[in-house]
Design a protein around this motif. Structure first.
Motif, PDB file in Angstrom:
ATOM      1  N   ASP A   1       4.878   9.305  -3.337  1.00 12.78           N
ATOM      2  CA  ASP A   1       4.150   9.096  -2.080  1.00 12.78           C
ATOM      3  C   ASP A   1       3.228   7.919  -2.373  1.00 12.78           C
ATOM      4  O   ASP A   1       2.223   8.065  -3.063  1.00 12.78           O
ATOM      5  N   THR A   2       3.600   6.736  -1.897  1.00 11.81           N
ATOM      6  CA  THR A   2       2.938   5.499  -2.286  1.00 11.81           C
ATOM      7  C   THR A   2       2.132   4.915  -1.131  1.00 11.81           C
ATOM      8  O   THR A   2       2.629   4.815  -0.006  1.00 11.81           O
ATOM      9  N   HIS A   3       0.914   4.525  -1.444  1.00  8.22           N
ATOM     10  CA  HIS A   3       0.044   3.853  -0.485  1.00  8.22           C
ATOM     11  C   HIS A   3      -0.146   2.418  -0.975  1.00  8.22           C
ATOM     12  O   HIS A   3      -0.463   2.190  -2.137  1.00  8.22           O
ATOM     13  N   ALA A   4       0.066   1.454  -0.097  1.00  3.54           N
ATOM     14  CA  ALA A   4      -0.137   0.037  -0.421  1.00  3.54           C
ATOM     15  C   ALA A   4      -0.864  -0.591   0.758  1.00  3.54           C
ATOM     16  O   ALA A   4      -0.250  -0.969   1.757  1.00  3.54           O
ATOM     17  N   GLY A   5      -2.178  -0.663   0.643  1.00  9.24           N
ATOM     18  CA  GLY A   5      -2.964  -1.162   1.773  1.00  9.24           C
ATOM     19  C   GLY A   5      -2.856  -0.196   2.928  1.00  9.24           C
ATOM     20  O   GLY A   5      -3.061   1.005   2.766  1.00  9.24           O
ATOM     21  N   ASP A   6      -2.467  -0.703   4.106  1.00  5.90           N
ATOM     22  CA  ASP A   6      -2.327   0.170   5.269  1.00  5.90           C
ATOM     23  C   ASP A   6      -0.914   0.720   5.415  1.00  5.90           C
ATOM     24  O   ASP A   6      -0.602   1.381   6.399  1.00  5.90           O
ATOM     25  N   GLN A   7      -0.062   0.453   4.451  1.00  5.77           N
ATOM     26  CA  GLN A   7       1.313   0.959   4.503  1.00  5.77           C
ATOM     27  C   GLN A   7       1.474   2.147   3.558  1.00  5.77           C
ATOM     28  O   GLN A   7       0.801   2.254   2.534  1.00  5.77           O
ATOM     29  N   ARG A   8       2.385   3.016   3.932  1.00  7.46           N
ATOM     30  CA  ARG A   8       2.679   4.200   3.118  1.00  7.46           C
ATOM     31  C   ARG A   8       4.174   4.423   3.152  1.00  7.46           C
ATOM     32  O   ARG A   8       4.801   4.299   4.207  1.00  7.46           O
ATOM     33  N   PHE A   9       4.752   4.741   2.004  1.00  2.74           N
ATOM     34  CA  PHE A   9       6.157   5.105   1.967  1.00  2.74           C
ATOM     35  C   PHE A   9       6.365   6.223   0.972  1.00  2.74           C
ATOM     36  O   PHE A   9       5.710   6.309  -0.061  1.00  2.74           O
ATOM     37  N   VAL A  10       7.256   7.126   1.353  1.00  6.00           N
ATOM     38  CA  VAL A  10       7.500   8.355   0.623  1.00  6.00           C
ATOM     39  C   VAL A  10       8.998   8.465   0.370  1.00  6.00           C
ATOM     40  O   VAL A  10       9.795   8.262   1.292  1.00  6.00           O
ATOM     41  N   GLN A  11       9.361   8.779  -0.872  1.00  4.46           N
ATOM     42  CA  GLN A  11      10.773   8.961  -1.208  1.00  4.46           C
ATOM     43  C   GLN A  11      11.000  10.405  -1.617  1.00  4.46           C
ATOM     44  O   GLN A  11      10.259  10.958  -2.433  1.00  4.46           O
ATOM     45  N   LEU A  12      12.044  11.008  -1.044  1.00 10.77           N
ATOM     46  CA  LEU A  12      12.440  12.373  -1.370  1.00 10.77           C
ATOM     47  C   LEU A  12      13.939  12.376  -1.662  1.00 10.77           C
ATOM     48  O   LEU A  12      14.698  11.638  -1.012  1.00 10.77           O
ATOM     49  N   THR A  13      14.358  13.212  -2.609  1.00  9.44           N
ATOM     50  CA  THR A  13      15.770  13.242  -3.000  1.00  9.44           C
ATOM     51  C   THR A  13      16.309  14.664  -2.952  1.00  9.44           C
ATOM     52  O   THR A  13      15.710  15.573  -3.540  1.00  9.44           O
TER      53      THR A  13
END
Length: 150
Positions: free
Chosen positions: A33-45
């Motif tokens: 669960d990654t936060h980069a500035g105002d962006q967020r992306f989550v990877q699930l497998t």
């Protein structure tokens, strides 16, 4: 040259609700669960899969309407057991349909809270011969390995 499909973007409206659904109800492993500035992306497998889903607020993810992904297919060795597992975790699943009595002809479906739909196909050969053998899963890390065997 191999061309492998390893990520599918799933458009959702609420990241925390989607994480709860895919991790806690469907049983996917939360890779990050990654936060980069105002962006967020989550990877699930999904357990045993070489392909992950990504949810988030990256530009490519924002171009798709939440709930617009339809018919992504998951494969299981036993549709009845998989359906019972999901129902036991509170996922609303469709009934099992046998379209063809041969292996690969049994399906059921479910949708996430936004309406993205999933088809689940039974291929019994996956029980004896998984697509990614257990001994090859170390590329996902020790935590993934432990949860695969659980």
């Amino acid at each position: 040259m191999d061309w492998t499909l390893e990520v599918v973007i799933v458009p959702v409206s609420d990241l925390d609700r989607a994480i709860e659904f895919y991790r806690d109800r469907v049983g996917f492993v939360l890779d990050h669960d990654t936060h980069a500035g105002d962006q967020r992306f989550v990877q699930l497998t999904p357990r045993g899969s070489g392909c992950s889903i990504v949810i988030g607020t990256l530009p490519a993810q924002n171009e798709m309407a939440p709930g617009s992904l339809k018919g992504v297919q998951l494969i299981v060795a036993d549709a009845e057991a998989a359906r019972a597992e999901l129902v036991g975790r509170g996922v609303d699943c469709g009934e099992i349909m046998v379209i063809d009595p041969r292996d690969g002809g049994t399906f059921f479906g479910f949708s996430d809270p936004d309406g993205n739909s999933w088809a689940v196909q039974q291929i019994t050969a996956r029980a004896a011969q998984p697509l990614i053998p257990h001994e090859a899963r170390q590329r996902f890390g020790a935590e993934q390995e432990a949860s695969d065997r659980a």
